[in-house]
Design a protein around this motif. Structure first.
Motif, PDB file in Angstrom:
ATOM      1  N   ALA A  48      -6.098  -9.890   3.971  1.00  9.75           N
ATOM      2  CA  ALA A  48      -6.781  -9.750   5.259  1.00  9.75           C
ATOM      3  C   ALA A  48      -6.654 -11.028   6.085  1.00  9.75           C
ATOM      4  CB  ALA A  48      -8.247  -9.406   5.030  1.00  9.75           C
ATOM      5  N   GLU A  49      -6.777 -12.182   5.429  1.00  7.75           N
ATOM      6  CA  GLU A  49      -6.661 -13.456   6.134  1.00  7.75           C
ATOM      7  C   GLU A  49      -5.264 -13.660   6.701  1.00  7.75           C
ATOM      8  OE1 GLU A  49      -9.993 -16.130   3.747  1.00  7.75           O
ATOM      9  OE2 GLU A  49      -7.899 -16.131   3.046  1.00  7.75           O
ATOM     10  N   GLN A  50      -4.271 -13.060   6.045  1.00 10.05           N
ATOM     11  CA  GLN A  50      -2.893 -13.139   6.532  1.00 10.05           C
ATOM     12  C   GLN A  50      -2.629 -12.126   7.651  1.00 10.05           C
ATOM     13  OE1 GLN A  50      -0.139 -12.679   3.248  1.00 10.05           O
ATOM     14  NE2 GLN A  50      -1.084 -14.321   2.053  1.00 10.05           N
ATOM     15  N   GLY A  51      -3.623 -11.288   7.942  1.00  7.84           N
ATOM     16  CA  GLY A  51      -3.445 -10.249   8.956  1.00  7.84           C
ATOM     17  C   GLY A  51      -2.558  -9.121   8.491  1.00  7.84           C
ATOM     18  N   ARG A  52      -2.516  -8.906   7.177  1.00  7.88           N
ATOM     19  CA  ARG A  52      -1.582  -7.925   6.626  1.00  7.88           C
ATOM     20  C   ARG A  52      -2.285  -6.766   5.921  1.00  7.88           C
ATOM     21  NH1 ARG A  52       1.025 -10.727   2.545  1.00  7.88           N
ATOM     22  NH2 ARG A  52       2.308  -8.850   2.319  1.00  7.88           N
ATOM     23  N   LEU A  53      -3.587  -6.636   6.094  1.00  8.86           N
ATOM     24  CA  LEU A  53      -4.349  -5.543   5.498  1.00  8.86           C
ATOM     25  C   LEU A  53      -4.798  -4.620   6.617  1.00  8.86           C
ATOM     26  CD1 LEU A  53      -5.461  -4.606   2.718  1.00  8.86           C
ATOM     27  CD2 LEU A  53      -7.593  -5.772   3.305  1.00  8.86           C
ATOM     28  N   VAL A  54      -4.440  -3.337   6.499  1.00  4.54           N
ATOM     29  CA  VAL A  54      -4.779  -2.368   7.549  1.00  4.54           C
ATOM     30  C   VAL A  54      -5.530  -1.186   6.951  1.00  4.54           C
ATOM     31  CG1 VAL A  54      -2.936  -2.992   9.143  1.00  4.54           C
ATOM     32  CG2 VAL A  54      -2.472  -1.345   7.327  1.00  4.54           C
ATOM     33  N   SER A  55      -6.468  -0.651   7.729  1.00  7.56           N
ATOM     34  CA  SER A  55      -7.315   0.454   7.255  1.00  7.56           C
ATOM     35  C   SER A  55      -6.758   1.791   7.727  1.00  7.56           C
ATOM     36  CB  SER A  55      -8.745   0.270   7.758  1.00  7.56           C
ATOM     37  OG  SER A  55      -9.310  -0.922   7.268  1.00  7.56           O
ATOM     38  N   ASN A  56      -5.665   2.201   7.141  1.00 14.57           N
ATOM     39  CA  ASN A  56      -5.153   3.536   7.421  1.00 14.57           C
ATOM     40  C   ASN A  56      -4.695   4.186   6.128  1.00 14.57           C
ATOM     41  OD1 ASN A  56      -2.939   1.724   7.277  1.00 14.57           O
ATOM     42  ND2 ASN A  56      -1.624   3.154   8.383  1.00 14.57           N
ATOM     43  N   ALA A  57      -4.875   5.477   6.046  1.00 12.90           N
ATOM     44  CA  ALA A  57      -4.602   6.214   4.817  1.00 12.90           C
ATOM     45  C   ALA A  57      -3.124   6.559   4.700  1.00 12.90           C
ATOM     46  CB  ALA A  57      -5.440   7.490   4.776  1.00 12.90           C
ATOM     47  N   ALA A  58      -2.606   6.431   3.494  1.00 10.46           N
ATOM     48  CA  ALA A  58      -1.229   6.840   3.225  1.00 10.46           C
ATOM     49  C   ALA A  58      -1.226   8.320   2.862  1.00 10.46           C
ATOM     50  CB  ALA A  58      -0.647   6.013   2.083  1.00 10.46           C
ATOM     51  N   ASN A  59      -0.548   9.112   3.647  1.00 11.02           N
ATOM     52  CA  ASN A  59      -0.393  10.539   3.407  1.00 11.02           C
ATOM     53  C   ASN A  59       0.941  10.964   4.012  1.00 11.02           C
ATOM     54  OD1 ASN A  59      -0.876  11.046   6.263  1.00 11.02           O
ATOM     55  ND2 ASN A  59      -3.055  10.731   5.815  1.00 11.02           N
ATOM     56  N   PRO A  60       1.389  12.172   3.763  1.00  8.25           N
ATOM     57  CA  PRO A  60       2.705  12.548   4.289  1.00  8.25           C
ATOM     58  C   PRO A  60       2.852  12.350   5.794  1.00  8.25           C
ATOM     59  CG  PRO A  60       2.019  14.122   2.634  1.00  8.25           C
ATOM     60  CD  PRO A  60       0.854  13.199   2.850  1.00  8.25           C
TER      61      PRO A  60
END
Length: 349
Positions: free
Chosen positions: A204-216
């Motif tokens: 998260a500190e690197q700005g590389r964590l995102v809150s979106n779900a992996a789905n098709p």
């Protein structure tokens, strides 16, 4: 056919709800009761997850059960059962291992032991039949083939420049398990989740964590670069979108193996259909359906899987560092993840 009186029929059906395993000759009574109900409504058991599609289609074809599912996380399923109470709109759900005991504690389940009960490992079931694991899952990475220097381990994640996707930590068993898997790889365990939390804080500190779900859908749109999913979901989604677009692997420095359990709503309007569904899920046919959905059946040592199903799974050597989950410890620690994530990770996003 001789008609059964309503009182005798009700007594026979009620007998099926007790915790003792049913006998094979009880299944005819259960089937008759389920057919009379004519429907089953599930939560958290969508067509694309572990091949529930075939199981629901077969239950409709064999027993005339109309079916509909509302997809939701394990925590949401339990909340729905609790909030609706006697006005239940759902009959059965599928929850992560740690949520089975939570559902039991909240008093929203009813027991049912299928005829295959004795072939299910002790760790994978409640002693009275309130929850029963149908299939296992191991946390895997799904990685876009467009990612340069793709990660092979949790440690590799911190050296990359790609985004890591995770959506419902605290309420979804899959995302909770990803946190535990990261902790295990970093030297922690069920009683020490901090190493996993620390890894996500750094991302998260690197700005590389995102809150979106992996789905098709999100994979197809190119919204996912790297995510952690149960192996059966990752393999399924990869094949839906295209094997040339994504790679699935078990992190080389550690992962965890858990499972998903059916819970039958205490106030289910179609309780017999729900019991019959659990019976079918744990039968040979139901277990093969799950394997065809890339999920490892809980009765894998008692079922002969078709070659096609075997070919859907990852090589066994990838699971060398996958640790079987300590269900008792995990049940105690999993509920703490939401607060840890909210207090330590979320402020960095």
């Amino acid at each position: 056919m001789r008609r059964i009186t309503s009182s005798l029929f009700a007594a026979a059906v009620a007998a099926l709800a007790v915790a003792a395993p049913v006998r094979a000759d009880d299944l005819a009574t259960l089937e008759a009761a389920a057919r009379k109900e004519g429907a089953i409504y599930s939560v958290g058991m969508p067509d694309g997850w572990a091949n529930w599609k075939d199981t629901w289609a077969q239950l409709t074809e064999k027993y005339g059960l109309k079916h509909a599912d509302t997809d939701m996380s394990s925590g949401e399923e339990i909340a729905k059962f609790a909030n609706e109470g006697v006005n239940a709109t759902a009959d059965i759900g599928d929850v992560g291992l740690e949520f089975g005991p939570i559902a039991l504690k909240r008093g929203v389940t009813q027991p049912y032991k299928p005829t295959t009960w004795d072939q299910i490992p002790g760790w994978a079931k409640d002693a009275d039949g309130h929850w029963v694991i149908g299939y296992t899952g191991t946390i895997a990475f799904i990685v876009s083939n467009e990612v340069k220097n793709p990660p092979k381990s949790w440690a590799d994640l911190l050296e990359g420049d790609y985004k890591f996707s995770i959506a419902q930590v605290g309420s979804a068993a899959q995302d909770n398990a990803a946190v535990l898997a990261a902790a295990v790889a970093q030297g922690g365990d069920e009683n020490n989740l901090q190493p996993g939390i620390d890894l996500f804080v750094k991302l998260a500190e690197q700005g590389r964590l995102v809150s979106n779900a992996a789905n098709p859908a999100s994979l197809e749109k190119g919204e996912i670069q790297v995510a952690a999913l149960w192996d059966f979901n990752a393999l399924n989604y990869r094949d839906v979108v295209g094997r040339d677009k994504f790679t699935v692997l078990i992190p080389a420095d550690g992962s965890i193996t858990s499972g998903y359990a059916t819970i039958i709503n205490k106030h289910a309007k179609n309780a017999n259909a729900a019991r019959l569904a659990r019976e079918y899920i744990l039968s040979d046919a139901g277990q093969i359906n799950l394997a065809n959905g890339y999920a490892r059946p809980i009765r894998v040592d008692h079922v002969t899987l078709p070659e096609e199903a075997k070919a859907r799974l990852l090589p066994s050597d990838q699971y060398a560092k996958a640790k079987p989950i300590d269900s008792e410890a995990w049940t105690q620690s999993a509920p703490t993840i939401a607060a840890k994530w909210r207090d330590q990770v979320a402020p960095k996003l």
